[in-house]
Design a protein around this motif. Structure first.
Motif, PDB file in Angstrom:
ATOM      1  N   THR A  18       2.966  -0.356 -11.857  1.00 35.36           N
ATOM      2  CA  THR A  18       2.437   0.635 -12.798  1.00 35.36           C
ATOM      3  C   THR A  18       3.573   1.135 -13.691  1.00 35.36           C
ATOM      4  O   THR A  18       4.749   0.853 -13.430  1.00 35.36           O
ATOM      5  N   LYS A  19       3.211   1.902 -14.712  1.00 36.24           N
ATOM      6  CA  LYS A  19       4.233   2.491 -15.594  1.00 36.24           C
ATOM      7  C   LYS A  19       5.185   3.356 -14.789  1.00 36.24           C
ATOM      8  O   LYS A  19       6.377   3.392 -15.060  1.00 36.24           O
ATOM      9  N   LYS A  20       4.637   4.049 -13.798  1.00 33.17           N
ATOM     10  CA  LYS A  20       5.479   4.911 -12.970  1.00 33.17           C
ATOM     11  C   LYS A  20       6.486   4.088 -12.177  1.00 33.17           C
ATOM     12  O   LYS A  20       7.645   4.472 -12.026  1.00 33.17           O
ATOM     13  N   GLY A  21       6.017   2.937 -11.665  1.00 30.05           N
ATOM     14  CA  GLY A  21       6.914   2.054 -10.931  1.00 30.05           C
ATOM     15  C   GLY A  21       8.013   1.515 -11.829  1.00 30.05           C
ATOM     16  O   GLY A  21       9.189   1.469 -11.461  1.00 30.05           O
ATOM     17  N   LYS A  22       7.624   1.107 -13.030  1.00 29.07           N
ATOM     18  CA  LYS A  22       8.586   0.592 -14.009  1.00 29.07           C
ATOM     19  C   LYS A  22       9.614   1.672 -14.356  1.00 29.07           C
ATOM     20  O   LYS A  22      10.804   1.404 -14.456  1.00 29.07           O
ATOM     21  N   ALA A  23       9.117   2.902 -14.499  1.00 27.02           N
ATOM     22  CA  ALA A  23      10.020   4.008 -14.838  1.00 27.02           C
ATOM     23  C   ALA A  23      11.049   4.230 -13.731  1.00 27.02           C
ATOM     24  O   ALA A  23      12.218   4.514 -14.003  1.00 27.02           O
TER      25      ALA A  23
ATOM     26  N   SER B  64       0.811  -1.204   0.000  1.00 30.85           N
ATOM     27  CA  SER B  64       0.000   0.000   0.000  1.00 30.85           C
ATOM     28  C   SER B  64       0.850   1.262   0.000  1.00 30.85           C
ATOM     29  O   SER B  64       0.421   2.298  -0.496  1.00 30.85           O
ATOM     30  N   SER B  65       2.079   1.163   0.498  1.00 26.16           N
ATOM     31  CA  SER B  65       2.947   2.341   0.392  1.00 26.16           C
ATOM     32  C   SER B  65       3.358   2.564  -1.065  1.00 26.16           C
ATOM     33  O   SER B  65       3.484   3.697  -1.517  1.00 26.16           O
ATOM     34  N   PHE B  66       3.559   1.481  -1.822  1.00 29.91           N
ATOM     35  CA  PHE B  66       3.829   1.618  -3.260  1.00 29.91           C
ATOM     36  C   PHE B  66       2.622   2.222  -3.974  1.00 29.91           C
ATOM     37  O   PHE B  66       2.757   3.091  -4.833  1.00 29.91           O
ATOM     38  N   VAL B  67       1.433   1.726  -3.616  1.00 21.73           N
ATOM     39  CA  VAL B  67       0.208   2.214  -4.244  1.00 21.73           C
ATOM     40  C   VAL B  67       0.029   3.706  -3.967  1.00 21.73           C
ATOM     41  O   VAL B  67      -0.312   4.481  -4.859  1.00 21.73           O
ATOM     42  N   ALA B  68       0.305   4.102  -2.718  1.00 18.85           N
ATOM     43  CA  ALA B  68       0.156   5.508  -2.338  1.00 18.85           C
ATOM     44  C   ALA B  68       1.057   6.405  -3.178  1.00 18.85           C
ATOM     45  O   ALA B  68       0.713   7.548  -3.481  1.00 18.85           O
ATOM     46  N   GLU B  69       2.194   5.875  -3.592  1.00 18.41           N
ATOM     47  CA  GLU B  69       3.132   6.664  -4.395  1.00 18.41           C
ATOM     48  C   GLU B  69       2.867   6.505  -5.885  1.00 18.41           C
ATOM     49  O   GLU B  69       3.573   7.071  -6.710  1.00 18.41           O
ATOM     50  N   GLY B  70       1.897   5.670  -6.220  1.00 22.91           N
ATOM     51  CA  GLY B  70       1.581   5.470  -7.634  1.00 22.91           C
ATOM     52  C   GLY B  70       2.523   4.512  -8.337  1.00 22.91           C
ATOM     53  O   GLY B  70       2.508   4.402  -9.559  1.00 22.91           O
ATOM     54  N   LEU B  71       3.354   3.806  -7.558  1.00 27.59           N
ATOM     55  CA  LEU B  71       4.327   2.884  -8.155  1.00 27.59           C
ATOM     56  C   LEU B  71       3.719   1.512  -8.425  1.00 27.59           C
ATOM     57  O   LEU B  71       4.255   0.727  -9.190  1.00 27.59           O
ATOM     58  N   ALA B  72       2.596   1.233  -7.763  1.00 23.62           N
ATOM     59  CA  ALA B  72       1.914  -0.049  -7.935  1.00 23.62           C
ATOM     60  C   ALA B  72       0.419   0.207  -7.867  1.00 23.62           C
ATOM     61  O   ALA B  72      -0.018   1.269  -7.412  1.00 23.62           O
TER      62      ALA B  72
END
Length: 128
Positions: free
Chosen positions: A103-108, A80-88
């Motif tokens: 997410t694309k942001k996480g991949k980036a 959920s910390s990843f989700v909060a940052e938009g990384l997942a």
């Protein structure tokens, strides 16, 4: 020429103070960013949209975290910390089980962390 030297000194220190911040904005990630990226890669892989279940992510946790029987709780907290940052993003399973995907942001972020080490090598296609 004392004032000249003093003036020169202040010029260089001003330039140096600015430089690191510009690098940070560019390709270079902070240490936190790189750590974040390696966690992300470890827990969610590097493929955007590929779902990882609580169990799969739990397998990536350090052994001492797995032993105490609170794996699900820990995984949720990490995810959920990843989700909060938009990384997942949350990706429920076929039977409604909890899961997450990159997410694309996480991949980036992962790509940037790899690129920070050696940008050329990552473009040379190290992947099998």
């Amino acid at each position: 020429g004392w004032s000249g030297a003093g003036h020169h000194g202040s010029e260089t220190s001003k330039r140096d103070a600015k430089r690191p911040r510009e690098q940070e904005r560019g390709k270079r990630l902070s240490r936190e960013g790189r750590e974040r990226a390696s966690f992300l890669r470890q827990y969610l892989g590097i493929e955007v949209g590929v779902r990882r279940s609580v169990a799969q992510i739990g397998e990536q946790l350090p052994a001492h975290d797995r032993k105490n029987g609170r794996t699900g709780e820990l995984v949720s907290k990490i995810a959920s910390s990843f989700v909060a940052e938009g990384l997942a993003e949350v990706a429920p399973g076929p039977r409604g089980g909890a899961g997450w995907s990159l997410t694309k942001k996480g991949k980036a972020l992962i790509d940037r962390a790899d690129g920070a080490e050696s940008f050329e090598a990552s473009r040379g296609g190290r992947n099998p």
